[in-house]
Write an enzyme that holds these catalytic residues in place. Structure first.
Site, PDB file in Angstrom:
ATOM      1  N   VAL A   1      -4.473  -5.060  -0.689  1.00  0.00           N
ATOM      2  CA  VAL A   1      -3.681  -6.297  -0.777  1.00  0.00           C
ATOM      3  C   VAL A   1      -3.116  -6.424  -2.194  1.00  0.00           C
ATOM      4  CG1 VAL A   1      -3.701  -8.810  -0.511  1.00  0.00           C
ATOM      5  CG2 VAL A   1      -5.214  -7.396   0.900  1.00  0.00           C
TER       6      VAL A   1
ATOM      7  N   ILE B   1      -2.995  -6.117  -8.386  1.00  0.00           N
ATOM      8  CA  ILE B   1      -3.545  -7.461  -8.642  1.00  0.00           C
ATOM      9  C   ILE B   1      -4.985  -7.531  -8.122  1.00  0.00           C
ATOM     10  CG2 ILE B   1      -3.261  -9.932  -8.190  1.00  0.00           C
ATOM     11  CD1 ILE B   1      -0.319  -9.385  -7.507  1.00  0.00           C
TER      12      ILE B   1
ATOM     13  N   GLU C   1       7.176   1.385   2.899  1.00  0.00           N
ATOM     14  CA  GLU C   1       6.297   2.159   3.773  1.00  0.00           C
ATOM     15  C   GLU C   1       7.081   3.344   4.317  1.00  0.00           C
ATOM     16  OE1 GLU C   1       2.930   1.249   4.399  1.00  0.00           O
ATOM     17  OE2 GLU C   1       3.501   0.008   2.710  1.00  0.00           O
TER      18      GLU C   1
ATOM     19  N   ASP D   1       3.587  -5.322   7.500  1.00  0.00           N
ATOM     20  CA  ASP D   1       2.786  -4.988   6.319  1.00  0.00           C
ATOM     21  C   ASP D   1       2.234  -6.275   5.680  1.00  0.00           C
ATOM     22  OD1 ASP D   1       2.050  -3.006   4.059  1.00  0.00           O
ATOM     23  OD2 ASP D   1       3.192  -4.557   3.019  1.00  0.00           O
TER      24      ASP D   1
ATOM     25  N   LYS E   1      -1.796  -7.540   5.248  1.00  0.00           N
ATOM     26  CA  LYS E   1      -2.418  -8.011   4.004  1.00  0.00           C
ATOM     27  C   LYS E   1      -2.939  -9.441   4.171  1.00  0.00           C
ATOM     28  CE  LYS E   1       0.494  -4.892   1.344  1.00  0.00           C
ATOM     29  NZ  LYS E   1       1.850  -4.692   0.838  1.00  0.00           N
TER      30      LYS E   1
HETATM   31  N1  HSE Z   1       5.324  -1.258   1.334  1.00  0.00           N
HETATM   32  C1  HSE Z   1       4.500  -2.044   0.493  1.00  0.00           C
HETATM   33  C2  HSE Z   1       5.405  -2.982  -0.300  1.00  0.00           C
HETATM   34  C3  HSE Z   1       3.728  -1.154  -0.451  1.00  0.00           C
HETATM   35  O1  HSE Z   1       6.633  -2.845  -0.261  1.00  0.00           O
HETATM   36  O2  HSE Z   1       4.892  -3.868  -0.938  1.00  0.00           O
HETATM   37  C4  HSE Z   1       2.304  -1.435  -0.668  1.00  0.00           C
HETATM   38  O3  HSE Z   1       1.580  -2.003   0.345  1.00  0.00           O
END
Ligand code: HSE
Length: 435
Positions: free
Chosen positions: A138, A142, A196, A207, A211
């Site tokens: 995540v 950070i 990705e 995505d 997270k």
């Molecule tokens: N594809 C993700 C992003 C990368 O653009 O933040 C890391 O999870």
């Protein structure tokens, strides 16, 4: 530097030598001695496995370290920690489960796996009494996982809003600041190396939802059925709405929103209008940020790089060193994995209450606005402001409404009617407004 007295050597198996994997390898080569001084733990990369590594890169590795086969790593009894950086559900799931069964600890970047199979993976780790480190999953660099798990241990988190996908934030920034169109901005973002492998995961919000599920599990101490997370991406978003939002004093961000209500959790990912003075409105480009409220700590803002070789590897290293220190101390408590969550039901999206931005595209003639307002009123939706925008199109004009808080159920039934009106020429654009 004085040579430290080594208290414990911890051996690693690195699965995946892509961007993040090579960052981890590089950091270990460079920093192992400094880590040893700080922690008393000597880290050694014992094996590296990557099916797709080129001959040239294989040849550059120390003799005997490389294997194309994950079993070489899983069958090696001297490996203490398996670092899974291959991504995807299969075979990562089977490899992690095997590693745990064989008594190895695991560090993983695999947000998709943890979001979709978290209950089973964390269950296997608890059963094996082994750790799963997932800081990097995540927001990359950070330290949000450690902060929620350890720094905020005595708190109850009431809500968080996160910009957790750098690719989408880059696209939205370019569309908003430079009026760039979606496809061109996506191509640029991909060039930054954050996207990705399948960019649909980014732009369709999946995505971010992964997270959100991983973070919400920790923040609210609840199992999160991934299917219950509402997901809407940024693909349909037009530069026009970004501009109208700006004229009203708002910035559009793709947010991952988690809220603890009295009896439910609210879990949703969608383009969101934020007032320009909100701390997240100023987060631009590929940067990530999470705004979180906890009952004792109050408001917190986390900001940094969500991906990239060394930023991501830095988060992986934090887990490796934490676990290695536990191994050195022979500490068998499962403090890292050790949240035993219950299950708090997720609020169905139709029961959400939110403020809304609505853009109707209508024929410019008397009575049209009246009919829309009447339909909204009949569905208990109260209007905060209305603006008709100028248009060079002879056939229709955009009219932008902001509403007071209303229920999503009422909004949907109102729009189902409005969109059938003869004088409404396009499907109404809806954006949720967060304050
Ligand atoms: N594809 C993700 C992003 C990368 O653009 O933040 C890391 O999870």
């Amino acid at each position: 530097m004085k040579k430290p007295e080594i208290r414990k050597t911890v051996q690693l198996g690195l699965l995946g030598l892509g961007t993040v994997g090579s960052g981890v390898y590089e950091i270990i080569q460079r920093e192992a001695r400094a880590i040893e001084v700080k922690t008393g733990v000597h880290l050694v990369v014992r094996k590296i496995c990557d099916k797709y590594l080129s001959q040239t890169r294989r040849a550059a590795l120390p003799r005997g370290i490389f294997s194309p086969d994950a079993d070489a790593l899983l069958n090696d009894p001297t490996i203490d920690i398996v670092v899974e950086l291959i991504g995807g559900i299969h075979p990562a799931k089977e490899i992690i489960e095997k590693a745990l069964k064989r008594g190895k600890h695991v560090v993983t970047a695999n947000k998709a796996l943890l979001a979709e199979y978290g209950e089973s993976i964390f269950g296997s780790a608890a059963k094996a009494r082994r750790e799963i480190g997932f800081e990097v999953s995540v927001c990359g660099a950070i330290p949000i996982i450690k902060s929620v798990k350890e720094g905020l241990i005595s708190n109850n988190v009431s809500h968080f809003l996160g910009i957790v996908n750098g690719t989408c934030n880059y696209i939205l920034t370019r569309m908003s600041q430079d009026g760039m169109d979606f496809d061109a901005a996506l191509a640029e973002a991909q060039g930054q190396g954050f996207a990705e492998r399948d960019p649909r995961l980014d732009v369709e919000g999946i995505d971010s939802a992964h997270k959100l599920a991983v973070l919400a599990r920790l923040a609210f101490r609840s199992e999160i059925p991934f299917g219950a997370v509402f997901v809407e991406g940024i693909r349909g978003l037009s530069v026009k709405d970004i501009r109208y939002a700006k004229e009203l004093g708002y910035t559009i961000k793709l947010l991952a929103i988690g809220k603890r209500l009295k009896k439910n959790l609210e879990l949703r990912v969608h383009p969101t209008m934020l007032p320009d003075n909100h701390p997240l409105s100023g987060v631009r480009g590929v940067y990530n940020a999470v705004f979180l409220h906890a009952d004792q700590a109050g408001d917190l803002l986390f900001y940094g790089k969500g991906a990239g070789k060394l930023p991501a590897a830095s988060a992986v290293m934090s887990d490796i060193v934490d676990i290695a220190k536990k191994i050195a101390r022979n500490d068998r408590t499962d403090a890292l994995t050790g949240i035993r969550p219950g299950t708090i039901p997720v609020l169905p999206m139709k029961d959400l209450r939110s403020r809304y931005y609505l853009r109707f595209q209508v024929v410019d003639k008397p009575g049209v606005l009246g009919r829309i307002a009447q339909t909204l009123g009949r569905n208990h939706i109260s209007i905060l402001s209305v603006q008709q925008k100028e248009s060079h199109d002879q056939k229709s004009v955009p009219v932008v409404f902001l509403t007071y808080e209303a229920s999503e159920r009422n909004l949907r039934s109102a729009l189902a009617r409005v969109d059938l009106l003869d004088d409404v020429t396009e499907k109404t654009v809806v954006l949720r407004v967060e304050s």
